[in-house]
Design a protein around this motif. Sequence first.
Motif, PDB file in Angstrom:
ATOM      1  N   GLU A   1       5.595  -2.199 -10.276  1.00 14.16           N
ATOM      2  CA  GLU A   1       5.835  -0.748 -10.320  1.00 14.16           C
ATOM      3  C   GLU A   1       4.648   0.009  -9.716  1.00 14.16           C
ATOM      4  N   ALA A   2       3.443  -0.428 -10.049  1.00 11.82           N
ATOM      5  CA  ALA A   2       2.245   0.220  -9.499  1.00 11.82           C
ATOM      6  C   ALA A   2       2.214   0.062  -7.977  1.00 11.82           C
ATOM      7  N   LYS A   3       2.580  -1.113  -7.475  1.00 13.89           N
ATOM      8  CA  LYS A   3       2.611  -1.353  -6.032  1.00 13.89           C
ATOM      9  C   LYS A   3       3.653  -0.450  -5.365  1.00 13.89           C
ATOM     10  N   HIS A   4       4.791  -0.312  -6.010  1.00 12.55           N
ATOM     11  CA  HIS A   4       5.862   0.541  -5.494  1.00 12.55           C
ATOM     12  C   HIS A   4       5.400   2.003  -5.404  1.00 12.55           C
ATOM     13  N   TYR A   5       4.798   2.506  -6.476  1.00 12.18           N
ATOM     14  CA  TYR A   5       4.347   3.898  -6.473  1.00 12.18           C
ATOM     15  C   TYR A   5       3.162   4.119  -5.531  1.00 12.18           C
ATOM     16  N   HIS A   6       2.325   3.101  -5.383  1.00 11.24           N
ATOM     17  CA  HIS A   6       1.224   3.212  -4.433  1.00 11.24           C
ATOM     18  C   HIS A   6       1.778   3.345  -3.009  1.00 11.24           C
TER      19      HIS A   6
ATOM     20  N   LYS B   1       4.658   4.561  -2.195  1.00 10.46           N
ATOM     21  CA  LYS B   1       5.235   5.903  -2.088  1.00 10.46           C
ATOM     22  C   LYS B   1       4.143   6.934  -1.820  1.00 10.46           C
ATOM     23  N   LEU B   2       3.034   6.813  -2.517  1.00 11.41           N
ATOM     24  CA  LEU B   2       1.919   7.748  -2.311  1.00 11.41           C
ATOM     25  C   LEU B   2       1.344   7.634  -0.905  1.00 11.41           C
ATOM     26  N   VAL B   3       1.222   6.428  -0.406  1.00 14.05           N
ATOM     27  CA  VAL B   3       0.713   6.224   0.955  1.00 14.05           C
ATOM     28  C   VAL B   3       1.657   6.883   1.955  1.00 14.05           C
ATOM     29  N   ASN B   4       2.958   6.704   1.771  1.00 11.91           N
ATOM     30  CA  ASN B   4       3.932   7.326   2.665  1.00 11.91           C
ATOM     31  C   ASN B   4       3.878   8.847   2.584  1.00 11.91           C
ATOM     32  N   ILE B   5       3.731   9.386   1.392  1.00 13.05           N
ATOM     33  CA  ILE B   5       3.638  10.845   1.222  1.00 13.05           C
ATOM     34  C   ILE B   5       2.389  11.370   1.932  1.00 13.05           C
ATOM     35  N   ARG B   6       1.298  10.645   1.800  1.00  9.44           N
ATOM     36  CA  ARG B   6       0.053  11.065   2.460  1.00  9.44           C
ATOM     37  C   ARG B   6       0.213  11.071   3.970  1.00  9.44           C
ATOM     38  N   LYS B   7       0.822  10.016   4.527  1.00 11.86           N
ATOM     39  CA  LYS B   7       1.056   9.964   5.969  1.00 11.86           C
ATOM     40  C   LYS B   7       1.926  11.127   6.415  1.00 11.86           C
ATOM     41  N   GLU B   8       2.963  11.394   5.647  1.00 13.03           N
ATOM     42  CA  GLU B   8       3.870  12.489   5.989  1.00 13.03           C
ATOM     43  C   GLU B   8       3.149  13.838   5.935  1.00 13.03           C
ATOM     44  N   MET B   9       2.298  14.018   4.933  1.00 17.07           N
ATOM     45  CA  MET B   9       1.551  15.275   4.826  1.00 17.07           C
ATOM     46  C   MET B   9       0.592  15.436   6.008  1.00 17.07           C
TER      47      MET B   9
END
Length: 75
Positions: free
Chosen positions: A10-15, A17-25
């Motif tokens: 779960e932590a890997k999954h959310y990490h 997601k956060l990496v993708n959100i950061r790239k998108e931002m």
Amino acid sequence: MLDINALFAEAKHYHAKLVNIRKEMLMLHEKTSKLKKRALKLQQKRQKEELEREQQREKEFEREKQLTARPAKRM
């Protein structure tokens, strides 16, 4: 043991997601910066064109003023 593995998954999954959100931002930030720069250039170009049109109108007005017939002076 299963709970720990599930938590890590779960932590890997959310990490991820956060990496993708950061790239998108970051991508959105770059796009907005480019758009702001382009908008500024367009605004400056429009202002320059408007100034040139106004100057042309003034020149034409002065030319018309010079061309209007004036009564001759009587001596």
